[in-house]
Design a protein around this motif. Structure first.
Motif, PDB file in Angstrom:
ATOM      1  N   CYS A   1       0.912  -1.399  -0.156  1.00 21.60           N
ATOM      2  CA  CYS A   1       0.359   0.138  -0.170  1.00 21.60           C
ATOM      3  C   CYS A   1       0.985   1.413  -0.123  1.00 21.60           C
ATOM      4  O   CYS A   1       1.384   1.000   0.859  1.00 21.60           O
ATOM      5  CB  CYS A   1      -1.056   0.175   1.260  1.00 21.60           C
ATOM      6  SG  CYS A   1      -2.261   1.260   0.968  1.00 21.60           S
TER       7      CYS A   1
ATOM      8  N   VAL B   1       0.437   6.012  -0.454  1.00 21.93           N
ATOM      9  CA  VAL B   1      -0.107   6.721  -1.104  1.00 21.93           C
ATOM     10  C   VAL B   1       0.594   7.828  -2.467  1.00 21.93           C
ATOM     11  O   VAL B   1       1.869   7.711  -2.554  1.00 21.93           O
ATOM     12  CB  VAL B   1      -0.117   6.916  -0.031  1.00 21.93           C
ATOM     13  CG1 VAL B   1      -0.903   6.359   1.055  1.00 21.93           C
ATOM     14  CG2 VAL B   1       0.690   7.977   1.196  1.00 21.93           C
TER      15      VAL B   1
ATOM     16  N   PRO C   1       2.305   4.754   3.812  1.00 18.82           N
ATOM     17  CA  PRO C   1       1.351   5.749   4.808  1.00 18.82           C
ATOM     18  C   PRO C   1       2.050   6.021   6.004  1.00 18.82           C
ATOM     19  O   PRO C   1       3.039   5.407   6.743  1.00 18.82           O
ATOM     20  CB  PRO C   1       0.064   5.149   4.867  1.00 18.82           C
ATOM     21  CG  PRO C   1       0.179   4.113   4.118  1.00 18.82           C
ATOM     22  CD  PRO C   1       1.530   3.569   3.976  1.00 18.82           C
TER      23      PRO C   1
ATOM     24  N   GLU D   1      -4.770   7.979   6.695  1.00 17.14           N
ATOM     25  CA  GLU D   1      -4.793   8.134   5.192  1.00 17.14           C
ATOM     26  C   GLU D   1      -5.205   7.059   4.481  1.00 17.14           C
ATOM     27  O   GLU D   1      -5.533   6.904   2.699  1.00 17.14           O
ATOM     28  CB  GLU D   1      -3.293   8.040   5.287  1.00 17.14           C
ATOM     29  CG  GLU D   1      -2.513   9.505   5.415  1.00 17.14           C
ATOM     30  CD  GLU D   1      -0.975   9.301   5.162  1.00 17.14           C
ATOM     31  OE1 GLU D   1      -0.387   8.438   4.444  1.00 17.14           O
ATOM     32  OE2 GLU D   1      -1.101  10.130   5.643  1.00 17.14           O
ATOM     33  N   THR D   2      -5.565   5.668   4.977  1.00  8.15           N
ATOM     34  CA  THR D   2      -5.886   4.595   3.654  1.00  8.15           C
ATOM     35  C   THR D   2      -7.385   3.927   4.676  1.00  8.15           C
ATOM     36  O   THR D   2      -7.586   2.787   3.514  1.00  8.15           O
ATOM     37  CB  THR D   2      -5.000   3.859   3.441  1.00  8.15           C
ATOM     38  OG1 THR D   2      -4.551   2.618   5.225  1.00  8.15           O
ATOM     39  CG2 THR D   2      -3.308   4.016   3.024  1.00  8.15           C
TER      40      THR D   2
ATOM     41  N   ALA E   1     -11.141   5.427   5.883  1.00  6.84           N
ATOM     42  CA  ALA E   1      -9.884   6.483   5.833  1.00  6.84           C
ATOM     43  C   ALA E   1     -10.226   8.574   6.350  1.00  6.84           C
ATOM     44  O   ALA E   1     -12.133   8.812   6.441  1.00  6.84           O
ATOM     45  CB  ALA E   1      -9.329   6.788   4.278  1.00  6.84           C
TER      46      ALA E   1
ATOM     47  N   VAL F   1      -5.043   6.462  -2.584  1.00  7.27           N
ATOM     48  CA  VAL F   1      -4.263   5.491  -2.160  1.00  7.27           C
ATOM     49  C   VAL F   1      -3.776   3.726  -3.690  1.00  7.27           C
ATOM     50  O   VAL F   1      -4.896   4.099  -4.249  1.00  7.27           O
ATOM     51  CB  VAL F   1      -4.550   4.506  -1.360  1.00  7.27           C
ATOM     52  CG1 VAL F   1      -4.137   2.766  -0.258  1.00  7.27           C
ATOM     53  CG2 VAL F   1      -5.158   4.978   0.096  1.00  7.27           C
TER      54      VAL F   1
ATOM     55  N   TRP G   1      -2.173   0.268  -4.539  1.00  5.12           N
ATOM     56  CA  TRP G   1      -2.117  -1.326  -4.263  1.00  5.12           C
ATOM     57  C   TRP G   1      -1.176  -1.842  -5.103  1.00  5.12           C
ATOM     58  O   TRP G   1      -1.515  -1.939  -6.782  1.00  5.12           O
ATOM     59  CB  TRP G   1      -3.111  -1.897  -3.934  1.00  5.12           C
ATOM     60  CG  TRP G   1      -3.548  -1.818  -2.827  1.00  5.12           C
ATOM     61  CD1 TRP G   1      -4.572  -1.091  -2.072  1.00  5.12           C
ATOM     62  CD2 TRP G   1      -3.804  -1.812  -1.184  1.00  5.12           C
ATOM     63  NE1 TRP G   1      -4.917  -1.277  -0.922  1.00  5.12           N
ATOM     64  CE2 TRP G   1      -5.040  -1.732  -0.275  1.00  5.12           C
ATOM     65  CE3 TRP G   1      -1.839  -3.283  -0.416  1.00  5.12           C
ATOM     66  CZ2 TRP G   1      -3.868  -2.340   1.379  1.00  5.12           C
ATOM     67  CZ3 TRP G   1      -2.197  -3.449   0.346  1.00  5.12           C
ATOM     68  CH2 TRP G   1      -2.899  -2.933   1.300  1.00  5.12           C
TER      69      TRP G   1
END
Length: 192
Positions: free
Chosen positions: A71, A73, A88, A109-110, A147, A157, A159
């Protein structure tokens, strides 16, 4: 204990021959996130010199991995004038434990919630002028929550496959220090 670790510990022992003693502060400025000071120091040979210091509470970040993807950002960083990909992370509030900050920032944040976080690595990014200390953790037991970005915080976000992110670090595409050190530490310690 290995001989190398003993040598490292000895190298980190106090050495008065290398001390710099602060003798005065010429200028101080305090902002929302950090303080800047210009100080005068006396060197071990008795001479004097100036130092510019940036004092900061520090930060914490989290490496979060699920199904072979990490993950990250994506956000614009004014200081760099460009987009970055980062784990994050955020600044530690005064008196806040670093692991609590890391878990809080991950969720803010996520929306990800970690059952627990485990310390991966710690760093002083530029000890020649700042005391900013960053701790990076690995998230265990992820679940999805909601979030709650800070006011004025805008990010996406993403992945991305772990191997692609490691290659992007090698190529210099991902160059944020906490992200680089966190992901390489997680890879080194067999967590990725």
């Amino acid at each position: 204990m290995s001989e190398g670790l003993d040598a490292i510990r000895r190298a980190l022992e106090d050495d008065p021959a290398l001390h710099e003693r602060v003798t005065g502060t010429d200028f101080s400025w305090t902002g929302r996130i950090f303080t800047v000071e210009q100080v005068e120091v006396e060197l071990s040979d008795g001479s004097r010199s100036g130092r510019d210091l940036v004092l900061h509470h520090g930060g914490a970040g989290v490496v979060a991995v699920r199904d072979g993807r990490v993950c990250l950002v994506r956000q614009y960083r004014v200081a760099l004038g460009r987009m970055t990909l980062e784990i994050p992370a955020g600044k530690v509030d005064p008196e806040e434990p670093r692991d609590v900050c890391a878990a809080r920032e991950l969720t803010e944040e996520t929306g990800l919630v970690a059952e627990r976080v485990e310390l991966l690595v710690e760093s002083y990014g530029a000890p020649g002028f700042t005391n900013e200390h960053t701790s990076v953790y690995f998230a265990h037991g992820l679940s999805q929550g909601e979030a709650a970005l800070d006011e004025g915080e805008f990010l996406n976000v993403l992945w991305l496959p772990v191997d692609d992110v490691i290659e992007a670090i090698r190529l210099g595409l991902i160059d944020d220090a906490k992200t680089v050190m966190g992901l390489l530490a997680a890879r080194t310690f067999g967590m990725l």
